[in-house]
Design a protein around this motif. Structure first.
Motif, PDB file in Angstrom:
ATOM      1  N   ALA A   1     -14.546   2.388 -11.564  1.00 27.44           N
ATOM      2  CA  ALA A   1     -13.476   1.563 -11.001  1.00 27.44           C
ATOM      3  C   ALA A   1     -13.585   1.409  -9.484  1.00 27.44           C
ATOM      4  CB  ALA A   1     -12.115   2.146 -11.379  1.00 27.44           C
ATOM      5  N   GLU A   2     -13.534   2.521  -8.766  1.00 29.82           N
ATOM      6  CA  GLU A   2     -13.404   2.438  -7.309  1.00 29.82           C
ATOM      7  C   GLU A   2     -14.639   1.868  -6.620  1.00 29.82           C
ATOM      8  OE1 GLU A   2     -10.303   6.183  -6.854  1.00 29.82           O
ATOM      9  OE2 GLU A   2     -12.463   6.547  -6.822  1.00 29.82           O
ATOM     10  N   LEU A   3     -15.812   2.365  -6.939  1.00 30.15           N
ATOM     11  CA  LEU A   3     -17.023   1.875  -6.264  1.00 30.15           C
ATOM     12  C   LEU A   3     -17.408   0.452  -6.671  1.00 30.15           C
ATOM     13  CD1 LEU A   3     -19.103   5.168  -6.088  1.00 30.15           C
ATOM     14  CD2 LEU A   3     -17.789   4.045  -4.274  1.00 30.15           C
ATOM     15  N   PRO A   4     -17.334   0.086  -7.970  1.00 35.48           N
ATOM     16  CA  PRO A   4     -17.580  -1.329  -8.294  1.00 35.48           C
ATOM     17  C   PRO A   4     -16.557  -2.267  -7.643  1.00 35.48           C
ATOM     18  CG  PRO A   4     -17.771   0.009 -10.268  1.00 35.48           C
ATOM     19  CD  PRO A   4     -17.225   0.897  -9.186  1.00 35.48           C
ATOM     20  N   SER A   5     -15.296  -1.834  -7.570  1.00 33.41           N
ATOM     21  CA  SER A   5     -14.275  -2.651  -6.912  1.00 33.41           C
ATOM     22  C   SER A   5     -14.565  -2.781  -5.420  1.00 33.41           C
ATOM     23  CB  SER A   5     -12.886  -2.039  -7.114  1.00 33.41           C
ATOM     24  OG  SER A   5     -12.556  -2.021  -8.474  1.00 33.41           O
ATOM     25  N   ALA A   6     -15.020  -1.703  -4.800  1.00 33.04           N
ATOM     26  CA  ALA A   6     -15.375  -1.757  -3.379  1.00 33.04           C
ATOM     27  C   ALA A   6     -16.538  -2.723  -3.154  1.00 33.04           C
ATOM     28  CB  ALA A   6     -15.727  -0.359  -2.870  1.00 33.04           C
TER      29      ALA A   6
ATOM     30  N   LEU B   1     -11.199   2.039  -0.855  1.00 30.09           N
ATOM     31  CA  LEU B   1     -11.633   2.424  -2.197  1.00 30.09           C
ATOM     32  C   LEU B   1     -12.863   3.324  -2.153  1.00 30.09           C
ATOM     33  CD1 LEU B   1     -11.037  -0.915  -4.089  1.00 30.09           C
ATOM     34  CD2 LEU B   1      -9.820   1.230  -4.434  1.00 30.09           C
ATOM     35  N   GLY B   2     -13.802   3.019  -1.266  1.00 27.01           N
ATOM     36  CA  GLY B   2     -14.976   3.873  -1.123  1.00 27.01           C
ATOM     37  C   GLY B   2     -14.606   5.266  -0.624  1.00 27.01           C
TER      38      GLY B   2
ATOM     39  N   LEU C   1      -2.399   0.612 -11.082  1.00 20.53           N
ATOM     40  CA  LEU C   1      -2.355   1.783 -10.203  1.00 20.53           C
ATOM     41  C   LEU C   1      -0.981   2.453 -10.199  1.00 20.53           C
ATOM     42  CD1 LEU C   1      -4.328   0.919  -6.935  1.00 20.53           C
ATOM     43  CD2 LEU C   1      -4.644   2.913  -8.388  1.00 20.53           C
ATOM     44  N   LEU C   2       0.062   1.707 -10.497  1.00 16.24           N
ATOM     45  CA  LEU C   2       1.416   2.251 -10.382  1.00 16.24           C
ATOM     46  C   LEU C   2       1.671   3.458 -11.284  1.00 16.24           C
ATOM     47  CD1 LEU C   2       3.491  -0.999  -9.839  1.00 16.24           C
ATOM     48  CD2 LEU C   2       2.674   0.645  -8.144  1.00 16.24           C
ATOM     49  N   PRO C   3       1.325   3.429 -12.585  1.00 17.51           N
ATOM     50  CA  PRO C   3       1.531   4.637 -13.395  1.00 17.51           C
ATOM     51  C   PRO C   3       0.720   5.827 -12.874  1.00 17.51           C
ATOM     52  CG  PRO C   3       1.071   2.763 -14.814  1.00 17.51           C
ATOM     53  CD  PRO C   3       0.862   2.319 -13.408  1.00 17.51           C
ATOM     54  N   TRP C   4      -0.483   5.571 -12.392  1.00 11.45           N
ATOM     55  CA  TRP C   4      -1.305   6.629 -11.819  1.00 11.45           C
ATOM     56  C   TRP C   4      -0.609   7.228 -10.594  1.00 11.45           C
ATOM     57  CZ3 TRP C   4      -5.237   9.737 -12.660  1.00 11.45           C
ATOM     58  CH2 TRP C   4      -5.864  10.348 -11.573  1.00 11.45           C
ATOM     59  N   ILE C   5      -0.037   6.387  -9.756  1.00 12.97           N
ATOM     60  CA  ILE C   5       0.650   6.854  -8.548  1.00 12.97           C
ATOM     61  C   ILE C   5       1.869   7.693  -8.921  1.00 12.97           C
ATOM     62  CG2 ILE C   5       1.966   6.096  -6.524  1.00 12.97           C
ATOM     63  CD1 ILE C   5       0.042   3.659  -6.422  1.00 12.97           C
ATOM     64  N   VAL C   6       2.636   7.236  -9.913  1.00 15.37           N
ATOM     65  CA  VAL C   6       3.811   7.993 -10.347  1.00 15.37           C
ATOM     66  C   VAL C   6       3.390   9.348 -10.903  1.00 15.37           C
ATOM     67  CG1 VAL C   6       5.690   8.045 -12.047  1.00 15.37           C
ATOM     68  CG2 VAL C   6       5.236   5.957 -10.737  1.00 15.37           C
ATOM     69  N   ASP C   7       2.360   9.362 -11.751  1.00 17.22           N
ATOM     70  CA  ASP C   7       1.873  10.627 -12.314  1.00 17.22           C
ATOM     71  C   ASP C   7       1.381  11.542 -11.203  1.00 17.22           C
ATOM     72  OD1 ASP C   7       1.029  12.354 -14.571  1.00 17.22           O
ATOM     73  OD2 ASP C   7      -0.983  11.909 -13.782  1.00 17.22           O
TER      74      ASP C   7
ATOM     75  N   TRP D   1      -2.862  11.689  -1.089  1.00 19.47           N
ATOM     76  CA  TRP D   1      -3.437  10.919  -2.201  1.00 19.47           C
ATOM     77  C   TRP D   1      -2.443   9.886  -2.709  1.00 19.47           C
ATOM     78  CZ3 TRP D   1      -8.165  11.596  -1.606  1.00 19.47           C
ATOM     79  CH2 TRP D   1      -8.720  12.836  -1.371  1.00 19.47           C
ATOM     80  N   VAL D   2      -1.182  10.258  -2.769  1.00 22.31           N
ATOM     81  CA  VAL D   2      -0.157   9.319  -3.235  1.00 22.31           C
ATOM     82  C   VAL D   2      -0.063   8.143  -2.275  1.00 22.31           C
ATOM     83  CG1 VAL D   2       2.308   9.043  -3.727  1.00 22.31           C
ATOM     84  CG2 VAL D   2       1.125  11.152  -4.393  1.00 22.31           C
ATOM     85  N   TRP D   3       0.001   8.429  -0.981  1.00 28.25           N
ATOM     86  CA  TRP D   3       0.117   7.356   0.001  1.00 28.25           C
ATOM     87  C   TRP D   3      -1.130   6.494   0.061  1.00 28.25           C
ATOM     88  CZ3 TRP D   3       4.685   5.962   1.173  1.00 28.25           C
ATOM     89  CH2 TRP D   3       5.717   6.883   1.170  1.00 28.25           C
ATOM     90  N   LEU D   4      -2.301   7.106  -0.088  1.00 25.64           N
ATOM     91  CA  LEU D   4      -3.537   6.330  -0.101  1.00 25.64           C
ATOM     92  C   LEU D   4      -3.541   5.348  -1.271  1.00 25.64           C
ATOM     93  CD1 LEU D   4      -6.381   5.743   0.986  1.00 25.64           C
ATOM     94  CD2 LEU D   4      -7.204   7.605  -0.460  1.00 25.64           C
ATOM     95  N   ASP D   5      -3.139   5.810  -2.448  1.00 22.79           N
ATOM     96  CA  ASP D   5      -3.097   4.918  -3.611  1.00 22.79           C
ATOM     97  C   ASP D   5      -2.036   3.835  -3.450  1.00 22.79           C
ATOM     98  OD1 ASP D   5      -5.205   6.180  -4.812  1.00 22.79           O
ATOM     99  OD2 ASP D   5      -3.981   7.435  -6.117  1.00 22.79           O
TER     100      ASP D   5
END
Length: 157
Positions: free
Chosen positions: A117-122, A90-91, A30-36, A54-58
């Motif tokens: 990713a998000e829903l299967p992880s949830a 995540l949901g 998640l970290l590279p996604w958050i930085v981007d 969105w940044v804080w949520l991630d």
């Protein structure tokens, strides 16, 4: 459900070890996604706008996954509520990503992340929350630390 619990119990240590590793890997990914995301949000980072949410949520999701990795490994009693809260995060993230994405590539990316990713992880976290309830009830406590042998007090005292 008892059959599922019995099947999981046979391989519980290995599964919990894998879950702990998977949560750490997911948090790191998640970290590279958050930085981007932080570099490309509309508006200025730190200003009061919805893009920063969105940044804080991630970041909260990544921190929750790291916390869960440690809790699962220890079979800690707080695993169930933390797993449940992370599943909800995540949901919610998937819902708002899909709801707010523009047509085209942004929407396809939101769909891919939500459905792959998000829903299967949830769902996995919801199952973990159910499974780890017994840790909170003390039905399967973590192994007790080794006790040292204390000599008996002398007789007559």
């Amino acid at each position: 459900m008892p059959a599922l619990r019995k099947a999981l119990a046979n391989h519980e240590d290995a599964l919990l070890r894998l879950l702990s590793i998977a949560f750490r890997v997911a948090a790191v990914l998640l970290l590279p996604w958050i930085v981007d995301l932080a570099l490309n949000v509309r508006g200025h980072f730190g200003a009061r706008n919805l893009s920063n949410a969105w940044v804080w949520l991630d970041l909260i999701e990544a921190a929750s996954l790291l916390l869960l990795a440690a809790l699962v490994r220890r079979r800690h009693r707080t695993t169930s509520p933390i797993a449940s809260a992370t599943a909800v995060l995540l949901g919610m993230d998937a819902f708002f990503d899909l709801w707010s994405a523009h047509r085209g590539e942004a929407f396809r990316t939101a769909e891919l992340l939500a459905y792959a990713a998000e829903l299967p992880s949830a769902a996995l976290l919801a199952a973990l929350s159910w499974y780890s309830l017994r840790w909170a009830a003390g039905l399967h406590p973590a192994p007790a630390p080794a006790r040292t042998h204390r000599p008996a007090p002398p007789a007559g005292n």
